[in-house]
Design a protein around this motif. Sequence first.
Motif, PDB file in Angstrom:
ATOM      1  N   LYS A   1       0.793  -1.224   0.000  1.00 32.02           N
ATOM      2  CA  LYS A   1       0.000   0.000   0.000  1.00 32.02           C
ATOM      3  C   LYS A   1       0.825   1.273   0.000  1.00 32.02           C
ATOM      4  O   LYS A   1       0.398   2.288  -0.514  1.00 32.02           O
ATOM      5  CB  LYS A   1      -0.970   0.018   1.190  1.00 32.02           C
ATOM      6  N   LEU A   2       2.008   1.235   0.593  1.00 33.54           N
ATOM      7  CA  LEU A   2       2.848   2.427   0.631  1.00 33.54           C
ATOM      8  C   LEU A   2       3.927   2.394  -0.448  1.00 33.54           C
ATOM      9  O   LEU A   2       4.753   3.286  -0.526  1.00 33.54           O
ATOM     10  CB  LEU A   2       3.483   2.587   2.020  1.00 33.54           C
ATOM     11  N   GLN A   3       3.914   1.347  -1.263  1.00 32.93           N
ATOM     12  CA  GLN A   3       4.871   1.169  -2.358  1.00 32.93           C
ATOM     13  C   GLN A   3       6.306   1.326  -1.848  1.00 32.93           C
ATOM     14  O   GLN A   3       7.098   2.096  -2.366  1.00 32.93           O
ATOM     15  CB  GLN A   3       4.564   2.122  -3.502  1.00 32.93           C
ATOM     16  N   ALA A   4       6.592   0.557  -0.813  1.00 31.20           N
ATOM     17  CA  ALA A   4       7.915   0.564  -0.189  1.00 31.20           C
ATOM     18  C   ALA A   4       8.540  -0.824  -0.334  1.00 31.20           C
ATOM     19  O   ALA A   4       7.844  -1.819  -0.501  1.00 31.20           O
ATOM     20  CB  ALA A   4       7.804   0.940   1.284  1.00 31.20           C
ATOM     21  N   ILE A   5       9.844  -0.851  -0.258  1.00 32.70           N
ATOM     22  CA  ILE A   5      10.574  -2.107  -0.296  1.00 32.70           C
ATOM     23  C   ILE A   5      10.814  -2.525   1.155  1.00 32.70           C
ATOM     24  O   ILE A   5      11.369  -1.763   1.943  1.00 32.70           O
ATOM     25  CB  ILE A   5      11.912  -1.937  -1.037  1.00 32.70           C
ATOM     26  N   VAL A   6      10.378  -3.727   1.501  1.00 31.53           N
ATOM     27  CA  VAL A   6      10.560  -4.259   2.845  1.00 31.53           C
ATOM     28  C   VAL A   6      11.474  -5.472   2.739  1.00 31.53           C
ATOM     29  O   VAL A   6      11.182  -6.417   2.011  1.00 31.53           O
ATOM     30  CB  VAL A   6       9.211  -4.658   3.484  1.00 31.53           C
ATOM     31  N   ILE A   7      12.595  -5.412   3.473  1.00 36.75           N
ATOM     32  CA  ILE A   7      13.555  -6.514   3.461  1.00 36.75           C
ATOM     33  C   ILE A   7      13.681  -7.049   4.882  1.00 36.75           C
ATOM     34  O   ILE A   7      14.005  -6.307   5.804  1.00 36.75           O
ATOM     35  CB  ILE A   7      14.928  -6.057   2.938  1.00 36.75           C
ATOM     36  N   LYS A   8      13.398  -8.364   5.048  1.00 37.90           N
ATOM     37  CA  LYS A   8      13.533  -9.029   6.339  1.00 37.90           C
ATOM     38  C   LYS A   8      14.819  -9.841   6.298  1.00 37.90           C
ATOM     39  O   LYS A   8      14.981 -10.706   5.445  1.00 37.90           O
ATOM     40  CB  LYS A   8      12.336  -9.929   6.603  1.00 37.90           C
TER      41      LYS A   8
END
Length: 190
Positions: free
Chosen positions: A61-68
């Motif tokens: 929804k926020l068009q962000a890249i999330v890296i775990k």
Amino acid sequence: MKVRKLIILVAAFTLLCGSVAYADTVSQKLRLLINTKSQDADGAIVADNKVYISSQVISDKLQAIVIKDDGKVSVFKPNVHMVTNSGSDIFADVKQGKVKFNTFIQVDSLRPDINALKLTIANPYGEETLLEQRKSGDSDFPDGKNDFWITMKDLSYNFESAGAYTLRFAVKVKGESSFTVISEKTINSK
């Protein structure tokens, strides 16, 4: 002997049901609104007076890249602008029919290294079409850059239905298997 087993079974169920009831009172689902639009019910919860939002919701929804990675979660939100033009005319609205255009994309602050990018368009019914894709090693790929400008190739697309079409610019982070959309632009067909 049967009475003893029955007592143990009843005690186990009592503990289990009590734990579930307690867990339900400790955490509470929230209605999550992003830009005044309601999101799915699993998007956010409150536990111990803290709000927790799903990393998938943040990414989508926020068009962000999330890296775990290694017990940490990193969120990267690059600044992306897309401009569509046909010849020398910049547009956001088109008449129904075939239109020849290209898309200029400016990306700032893209911290993670990427190995592919793509531009797609979704028609008003949600059917998505790949317009262009580039990968690391291509002569026109922005390898190792945090800030870049890129002009996608000229193409013809048939805006056959009236309604909102959505251009989506997505990147694939090195080491990841899927693309993440980092920008969207709406084109209205009349």
